[in-house]
Design a protein around this motif. Structure first.
Motif, PDB file in Angstrom:
ATOM      1  N   LYS A  22     -13.066  11.787  -1.927  1.00 26.40           N
ATOM      2  CA  LYS A  22     -12.569  13.063  -2.474  1.00 26.40           C
ATOM      3  C   LYS A  22     -11.068  13.049  -2.748  1.00 26.40           C
ATOM      4  CE  LYS A  22     -13.604  15.695   0.949  1.00 26.40           C
ATOM      5  NZ  LYS A  22     -13.829  16.802   1.883  1.00 26.40           N
ATOM      6  N   THR A  23     -10.360  12.228  -1.976  1.00 25.71           N
ATOM      7  CA  THR A  23      -8.907  12.220  -2.118  1.00 25.71           C
ATOM      8  C   THR A  23      -8.430  10.862  -2.613  1.00 25.71           C
ATOM      9  OG1 THR A  23      -8.598  11.539   0.183  1.00 25.71           O
ATOM     10  CG2 THR A  23      -8.598  13.912  -0.261  1.00 25.71           C
ATOM     11  N   VAL A  24      -7.178  10.839  -3.083  1.00 22.94           N
ATOM     12  CA  VAL A  24      -6.599   9.578  -3.552  1.00 22.94           C
ATOM     13  C   VAL A  24      -5.325   9.261  -2.758  1.00 22.94           C
ATOM     14  CG1 VAL A  24      -7.534   9.529  -5.900  1.00 22.94           C
ATOM     15  CG2 VAL A  24      -5.471  10.895  -5.421  1.00 22.94           C
ATOM     16  N   ALA A  25      -4.957   7.974  -2.764  1.00 21.44           N
ATOM     17  CA  ALA A  25      -3.783   7.514  -2.011  1.00 21.44           C
ATOM     18  C   ALA A  25      -2.511   7.848  -2.781  1.00 21.44           C
ATOM     19  CB  ALA A  25      -3.889   6.021  -1.746  1.00 21.44           C
ATOM     20  N   ALA A  26      -2.235   9.143  -2.845  1.00 19.00           N
ATOM     21  CA  ALA A  26      -1.072   9.624  -3.588  1.00 19.00           C
ATOM     22  C   ALA A  26      -0.014  10.117  -2.616  1.00 19.00           C
ATOM     23  CB  ALA A  26      -1.474  10.786  -4.486  1.00 19.00           C
ATOM     24  N   MET A  27       1.219  10.168  -3.077  1.00 18.99           N
ATOM     25  CA  MET A  27       2.271  10.795  -2.287  1.00 18.99           C
ATOM     26  C   MET A  27       3.264  11.493  -3.204  1.00 18.99           C
ATOM     27  SD  MET A  27       5.430   9.038  -2.524  1.00 18.99           S
ATOM     28  CE  MET A  27       6.105   7.410  -2.842  1.00 18.99           C
ATOM     29  N   LYS A  55      11.826  21.811   7.080  1.00 19.17           N
ATOM     30  CA  LYS A  55      13.297  21.867   6.960  1.00 19.17           C
ATOM     31  C   LYS A  55      13.931  20.486   6.719  1.00 19.17           C
ATOM     32  CE  LYS A  55      14.215  26.149   9.516  1.00 19.17           C
ATOM     33  NZ  LYS A  55      12.895  26.600   9.988  1.00 19.17           N
ATOM     34  N   LYS A  56      13.224  19.617   6.054  1.00 18.99           N
ATOM     35  CA  LYS A  56      13.738  18.289   5.674  1.00 18.99           C
ATOM     36  C   LYS A  56      12.800  17.706   4.607  1.00 18.99           C
ATOM     37  CE  LYS A  56      13.256  15.856   9.697  1.00 18.99           C
ATOM     38  NZ  LYS A  56      12.922  14.603  10.425  1.00 18.99           N
ATOM     39  N   PRO A  57      13.169  16.551   4.026  1.00 18.80           N
ATOM     40  CA  PRO A  57      12.279  15.953   3.026  1.00 18.80           C
ATOM     41  C   PRO A  57      10.920  15.631   3.635  1.00 18.80           C
ATOM     42  CG  PRO A  57      14.446  14.928   2.952  1.00 18.80           C
ATOM     43  CD  PRO A  57      14.426  15.798   4.172  1.00 18.80           C
ATOM     44  N   VAL A  58       9.863  15.890   2.886  1.00 22.94           N
ATOM     45  CA  VAL A  58       8.521  15.639   3.416  1.00 22.94           C
ATOM     46  C   VAL A  58       7.639  14.962   2.365  1.00 22.94           C
ATOM     47  CG1 VAL A  58       7.929  18.056   2.939  1.00 22.94           C
ATOM     48  CG2 VAL A  58       6.436  16.718   4.407  1.00 22.94           C
ATOM     49  N   PHE A  59       6.936  13.914   2.792  1.00 27.64           N
ATOM     50  CA  PHE A  59       5.936  13.272   1.943  1.00 27.64           C
ATOM     51  C   PHE A  59       4.608  13.994   2.142  1.00 27.64           C
ATOM     52  CE2 PHE A  59       8.716   9.493   2.570  1.00 27.64           C
ATOM     53  CZ  PHE A  59       8.864   9.096   1.244  1.00 27.64           C
ATOM     54  N   VAL A  60       4.036  14.510   1.071  1.00 31.15           N
ATOM     55  CA  VAL A  60       2.681  15.051   1.130  1.00 31.15           C
ATOM     56  C   VAL A  60       1.761  13.972   0.555  1.00 31.15           C
ATOM     57  CG1 VAL A  60       1.139  16.911   0.418  1.00 31.15           C
ATOM     58  CG2 VAL A  60       3.563  17.391   0.838  1.00 31.15           C
ATOM     59  N   THR A  61       0.719  13.610   1.292  1.00 33.37           N
ATOM     60  CA  THR A  61      -0.110  12.465   0.895  1.00 33.37           C
ATOM     61  C   THR A  61      -1.572  12.864   0.709  1.00 33.37           C
ATOM     62  OG1 THR A  61      -0.608  11.904   3.194  1.00 33.37           O
ATOM     63  CG2 THR A  61       1.344  10.894   2.238  1.00 33.37           C
ATOM     64  N   ASP A  62      -2.318  11.986   0.082  1.00 33.47           N
ATOM     65  CA  ASP A  62      -3.777  12.092  -0.006  1.00 33.47           C
ATOM     66  C   ASP A  62      -4.255  13.400  -0.642  1.00 33.47           C
ATOM     67  OD1 ASP A  62      -4.378   9.505   1.479  1.00 33.47           O
ATOM     68  OD2 ASP A  62      -3.133  10.569   2.947  1.00 33.47           O
ATOM     69  N   ASP A  64       0.830  -1.208   0.000  1.00 30.70           N
ATOM     70  CA  ASP A  64       0.000   0.000   0.000  1.00 30.70           C
ATOM     71  C   ASP A  64       0.869   1.265   0.000  1.00 30.70           C
ATOM     72  OD1 ASP A  64       0.997   0.178   2.553  1.00 30.70           O
ATOM     73  OD2 ASP A  64      -0.887  -0.375   3.549  1.00 30.70           O
ATOM     74  N   LEU A  65       0.225   2.386   0.223  1.00 30.07           N
ATOM     75  CA  LEU A  65       0.938   3.664   0.140  1.00 30.07           C
ATOM     76  C   LEU A  65       2.061   3.761   1.171  1.00 30.07           C
ATOM     77  CD1 LEU A  65       0.803   6.338  -1.496  1.00 30.07           C
ATOM     78  CD2 LEU A  65      -0.450   7.320   0.423  1.00 30.07           C
ATOM     79  N   LYS A  66       1.816   3.200   2.339  1.00 33.91           N
ATOM     80  CA  LYS A  66       2.832   3.255   3.397  1.00 33.91           C
ATOM     81  C   LYS A  66       4.079   2.486   2.959  1.00 33.91           C
ATOM     82  CE  LYS A  66       3.219   2.262   8.354  1.00 33.91           C
ATOM     83  NZ  LYS A  66       3.941   0.962   8.301  1.00 33.91           N
ATOM     84  N   ASP A  67       3.881   1.304   2.400  1.00 29.52           N
ATOM     85  CA  ASP A  67       5.016   0.516   1.893  1.00 29.52           C
ATOM     86  C   ASP A  67       5.753   1.276   0.800  1.00 29.52           C
ATOM     87  OD1 ASP A  67       4.261  -1.790   3.459  1.00 29.52           O
ATOM     88  OD2 ASP A  67       2.666  -2.153   2.007  1.00 29.52           O
ATOM     89  N   ASP A  68       4.981   1.978  -0.010  1.00 28.88           N
ATOM     90  CA  ASP A  68       5.545   2.741  -1.122  1.00 28.88           C
ATOM     91  C   ASP A  68       6.474   3.839  -0.593  1.00 28.88           C
ATOM     92  OD1 ASP A  68       5.633   3.027  -3.909  1.00 28.88           O
ATOM     93  OD2 ASP A  68       4.180   4.668  -3.877  1.00 28.88           O
TER      94      ASP A  68
END
Ligand code: 4AD
Ligand code: MG
Length: 461
Positions: A370-375, A346-353, A253-257
């Motif tokens: 409304k949202t999708v499992a994106a990152m 101030k560091k790498p960030v995953f923006v999700t959903d 899933d998205l977390k594994d990704d």
């Protein structure tokens, strides 16, 4: 013949016998009866100092050499611990392979990157580009190494395709039709059934759809190749031709990704830092002070995570005016990405959903509808370097989305079939190879990390 790189690794090993070295003249300094040449062969950043004197039968010829000439030098290596360079070669013979002229553009002075882009065929002979393109090569290797060591199968996805993976309509058409004499249908439209493939075809914008099919057979796959986008954006981060690394994992899933993306990025940063220390030192000193410290921190700390919805709240409260308005549903612009990753986290960030309406058709719809499992992974200095998602594995949802967006079902029948025969939750992402290279080297412009960049109005060389 001995590579200059080898000499620097262990000079004392090479003092016992005469050495042969080959390379191009970077500088030449003369006295009456002797001279010094700085020779570079591209095997490493450092030059080799050659000392020659009037004992050489062709002393006059060598004295008159211009910068850029190519030489084969024989001589003895002498350790010079008291001098600036640790050793030099006392030449016993210098064979001139090719002379150069005084107009050679790379004289010893600092040239602007803008100027060097106009001589992209010569710029790999400068220190900066020598370092950039050696690291580019190493980074590509590190990426393969990471995936191969983790059991991924490398899939060669097609360059010519008939489907628009991202649905952004930014594809370059591939055609053999005669533009001055196009075949027309009765209604006047161009008849692409007369074209080479009997249909409309394009250069691929992403290997994802193809690699997903192989994921459903091998479980863990990746593709790594050139991709093309006719985006009309003239920025320092966009190229019309760039390379993308696209892994795809099944039963994930998205977390594994995101875990995979983070592990891969840390691995390749570490690999480059360990295997190109001189180049990294060069970037740290001349391109981006603080680079090494920053990358060291990144590989040793956890990346941040934030949902799109929370990111919008952060941006709405930001102590900064943005050029583009921020509201739920807006696409994040570079200025927003930079605020999040450089000023806020101030560091790498995953923006999700993300909202489904600003993302591609294949992303898995979340329960909110409304949202999708994106990152997207955003990093300081560059912004988005990775875009990924969990894929829609449910046949009916995917079919509905394809219809909703007015896409042609007949173009995606094979993609839909994956959801019919043993469908499974799966996810993947695309790493912009050049963006990763910019991040690791500190280079500011994508045109300076591609040997021969292709951007709007530029396809020279
Ligand atoms: O976010 P993108 O459009 O995602 C995809 O293409 C997915 N199909 C990937 C996948 O899930 N397999 O592109 C992925 C990355 C971006 O994050 C960015 O780093 C890079 O590709 N990229 C570009 N790099 C240079 N020039 C451009 N014009 C780019 N467009 C995207
Ligand atoms: Mg993206």
């Amino acid at each position: 013949r001995t590579e200059i790189r080898k000499l620097y690794e262990d000079p004392s090993r090479y003092t016992v016998s005469e050495q042969t070295v080959c390379g191009w003249v970077r500088t030449i300094r003369l006295s009456k009866t002797f001279g010094f040449i700085e020779l570079n062969d591209g095997s490493c950043l450092q030059n080799l100092q050659i000392v020659f004197d009037d004992q050489l039968p062709n002393f006059m010829e060598v004295s008159k050499l211009n910068v850029g000439s190519s030489l084969v030098v024989k001589g003895n290596l002498v350790l010079t611990p008291q001098a600036k360079q640790p050793f030099e070669i006392k030449a016993t013979s210098v064979t001139v392979e090719g002379t150069s002229t005084p107009e050679y553009p790379l004289q010893k002075k600092r040239h602007s990157f803008e100027f060097l882009r106009t001589i992209a065929h010569l710029r790999p002979r400068t220190n900066t580009f020598s370092a950039v393109f050696r690291v580019r090569s190493l980074l590509a290797y590190a990426i393969h190494k990471f995936f191969q060591e983790n059991g991924f199968v490398y899939v060669h996805t097609p360059i010519i395709t008939s489907s628009d993976c991202e649905g952004a309509g930014e594809m370059f058409r591939v055609t053999t039709l005669d533009l001055d004499n196009l075949p027309r249908n009765n209604d006047g439209a161009v008849d692409f059934s007369e074209d080479f493939f009997g249909k409309s075809t394009y250069l691929t914008v992403s290997g994802q759809l193809s690699v997903e099919t192989y994921c459903m057979a091998f479980s863990k796959v990746y593709t790594f190749g050139p991709t093309f986008r006719a985006e009309n954006s003239n920025t320092v981060r966009h190229a019309a031709e760039f390379w993308m690394v696209e892994p795809e994992i099944a039963f994930a899933d998205l977390k594994d990704d995101m875990e995979l993306a983070e592990a891969m990025l840390k691995y390749v940063i570490n690999y480059v830092m360990e295997n190109a220390p001189k180049e990294m030192e060069f970037f740290n000193n001349f391109i981006d002070n603080g680079l090494i410290e920053r990358l060291t921190l990144v590989k040793d700390s956890q990346f941040e995570h934030v949902t799109y919805t929370d990111a919008i709240k952060i941006l709405e409260k930001a102590d900064q005016d943005f050029q583009y308005p921020v509201y739920w549903g807006c696409d994040l612009q570079t200025e927003h990405e930079r605020y999040l990753t450089e000023k806020y986290f101030k560091k790498p960030v995953f923006v999700t959903d993300y909202p489904k309406d600003i993302k591609a058709f294949y992303m898995r719809l979340n329960d909110d509808g409304k949202t999708v499992a994106a990152m997207d992974l955003l990093v300081p200095g560059v912004g988005e370097i990775i875009g990924g998602s969990q894929r829609e594995e449910r046949y009916d949802y995917l079919e509905r989305r394809i219809k909703e967006l007015g896409m042609k079902m007949e173009d995606y029948w094979w993609y839909l079939e994956l959801r019919k025969y043993g469908t499974v939750k799966h996810a993947g992402f695309g790493l912009g190879f050049e963006r990763a290279l910019m991040y690791i080297t500190g280079m500011q412009n994508i045109r300076d990390v591609i040997p021969f960049p292709r951007t709007v109005n530029h396809a020279e060389f």
